[in-house]
Enzyme design. Structure first.
Site, mmCIF file in Angstrom:
data_model
loop_
_atom_site.group_PDB
_atom_site.id
_atom_site.type_symbol
_atom_site.label_atom_id
_atom_site.label_comp_id
_atom_site.label_asym_id
_atom_site.label_seq_id
_atom_site.Cartn_x
_atom_site.Cartn_y
_atom_site.Cartn_z
ATOM 1 N N ASP A 28 7.318 -0.969 6.744
ATOM 2 C CA ASP A 28 8.787 -0.930 6.719
ATOM 3 C C ASP A 28 9.316 0.271 5.938
ATOM 4 O OD1 ASP A 28 8.499 -1.733 4.069
ATOM 5 O OD2 ASP A 28 9.399 -3.706 4.346
ATOM 6 N N ASP A 29 8.443 0.963 5.199
ATOM 7 C CA ASP A 29 8.907 2.070 4.344
ATOM 8 C C ASP A 29 9.120 3.372 5.106
ATOM 9 O OD1 ASP A 29 8.805 0.606 1.884
ATOM 10 O OD2 ASP A 29 6.634 0.747 1.980
ATOM 11 N N ASN A 135 2.548 -1.571 1.967
ATOM 12 C CA ASN A 135 3.945 -1.596 1.569
ATOM 13 C C ASN A 135 4.081 -1.070 0.136
ATOM 14 O OD1 ASN A 135 6.729 -2.548 2.003
ATOM 15 N ND2 ASN A 135 6.249 -4.051 0.425
ATOM 16 N N SER A 168 0.394 -5.056 0.607
ATOM 17 C CA SER A 168 1.415 -4.548 -0.311
ATOM 18 C C SER A 168 0.765 -4.068 -1.587
ATOM 19 C CB SER A 168 2.398 -5.642 -0.710
ATOM 20 O OG SER A 168 3.069 -6.101 0.416
#
Ligand SMILES: *[C@@H]1O[C@H](CO)[C@@H](O)[C@H](O)[C@H]1NC(C)=O
Ligand SMILES: *[C@@H]1O[C@H](CO)[C@@H](O)[C@H](O)[C@H]1NC(C)=O
Ligand SMILES: *[C@@H]1O[C@H](CO)[C@@H](O)[C@H](O)[C@H]1NC(C)=O
Ligand SMILES: CC(=O)N[C@H]1CO[C@H](CO)[C@@H](O)[C@@H]1O
Length: 322
Positions: A28-29, A135, A168
């Protein structure tokens, strides 16, 4: 004779290529973030066929929202200004046809990869595993399961029958790979990427892979340059997503300004009564709090239904309706 030899060599090469396992990589980054590029580099070195399709800009906390481009070109610059306003809404790296950006959310990036990029550009190769991350920031697990973009990339994949793992790391800085990706063994990006390859080898190296409808949620501790405890090779620990100790989004109301503000709150011991998972496993957030050079690995399912016992309790309560 020489021609025959060449043909045989070519055939052997093609067989080797087709035997490679294919990994779809997202996050998502953004596609230009250090961590995802570090993972891409090492998975390729480990001889996987890697197809990276990720948002053109930061989509942290966008959850499972299925956002698609509404214009053919970008109305604003992408993350770090790497793709400029006015560029097409999707595209690829000039020098690498396996690295794609898409002006969408993690969930729609996975669909874009499976419905457009792979069938149109990779001869419909089967994806063996989808990886989300790494993440930048640990905002996954119970309270963030539905909010996290990285997580949504993975459950989108699992819903479509492809197993997935979300990763993550404990680092809040979303950095541009051209600034921060190097060969420093102490760079968290490189330590995490190595661990991603280790786990991927285990998951894809056996005859069978993850059970149906199952994914893994992996949370790395602070490592390398960011670790005051000299953590460079964290141990794996089987945890569970829920369990006592959960971080969730929360808010504070300020009566002076009559406004609310965002915060993360720790809810202790609220889920010790959970009946579906293995309550003997430590929660992933207890590992996060312990900060003891340990990586939490929780297996989760996309089955949203309650246990049979819980459904009986529901029936006892409102069963006369049915
Ligand atoms: C955070 O990321 C930015 C953007 O790439 C970079 O300029 C900066 O040096 C990074 N900071 C740290 C502490 O790594
Ligand atoms: C998977 O491979 C590992 C060794 O890499 C082995 O220890 C394990 O038993 C295998 N699991 C299955 C289900 O074959
Ligand atoms: C780290 O902390 C977790 C949670 O308290 C614990 O379950 C685990 O055994 C610890 N690991 C090590 C290596 O100390
Ligand atoms: C529990 C936890 O680490 N929460 C973090 C989630 O992400 C926000 C923004 O990146 C941080 O401020 C929180 O500390």
């Amino acid at each position: 004779m020489r021609a025959l030899f060449l043909v045989l060599c070519l055939a052997a090469q093609l067989a080797a290529v087709s035997a490679k396992k294919t990994i779809l990589l997202s996050n998502d980054d953004s596609w230009a973030s250090t961590y995802i590029r570090a993972v891409y580099r090492l998975l390729k070195e480990a001889n996987y066929n890697v197809i990276l399709v990720a948002p053109v800009s930061q989509r942290l906390g966008w959850a499972g929202k299925f956002d698609l481009p509404e214009t053919k070109t970008l109305l604003t610059d992408g993350e770090f200004g790497y793709v400029k306003k006015g560029a097409p809404s999707w595209g690829k790296e000039e020098n690498d046809k396996n690295i794609w950006y898409f002006n969408g959310t993690p969930s729609s990036c996975v669909a874009f990869a499976l419905d457009y990029v792979i069938p149109q550009h990779f001869g419909n190769v089967n994806v063996d595993l989808t990886i989300g991350g790494v993440n930048e920031g640990p905002n996954l697990s119970a309270g963030f399961y539905t909010a996290s973009g990285t997580m949504s990339a993975i459950y989108t994949s699992i819903y479509r029958g492809i197993p997935g793992i979300s990763f993550s790391g404990l680092d809040f800085n979303n950095s541009f790979f051209k600034d921060q990706l190097n060969n420093d063994a102490d760079n968290p990006a490189n330590i995490y990427a190595k661990k991603v390859v280790d786990l991927t080898n285990r998951v894809l190296g056996n005859k069978t892979t993850l059970p149906k409808n199952t994914g893994l949620n992996v949370n790395f501790p602070k490592v390398g340059l960011l670790s005051s405890k000299k953590c460079t090779n964290p141990k794996w620990l089987n945890t569970r997503v829920t369990g006592s100790g959960i971080f969730m989004q929360d808010m504070t109301y300020d009566d002076k300004s009559d406004m609310v503000s965002w915060q993360v709150k720790y809810f202790d011991d609220i889920q010790t009564e959970l009946t579906v998972g293995d309550i003997n496993l430590p929660s992933e957030y207890s590992v996060y709090l312990a900060d003891n050079c340990t990586t939490a690995v929780s297996a989760f399912t996309i089955d949203n239904d309650v246990s049979v016992t819980q459904n009986r309790q529901v029936q006892l309560l409102i069963g006369d309706l049915f």
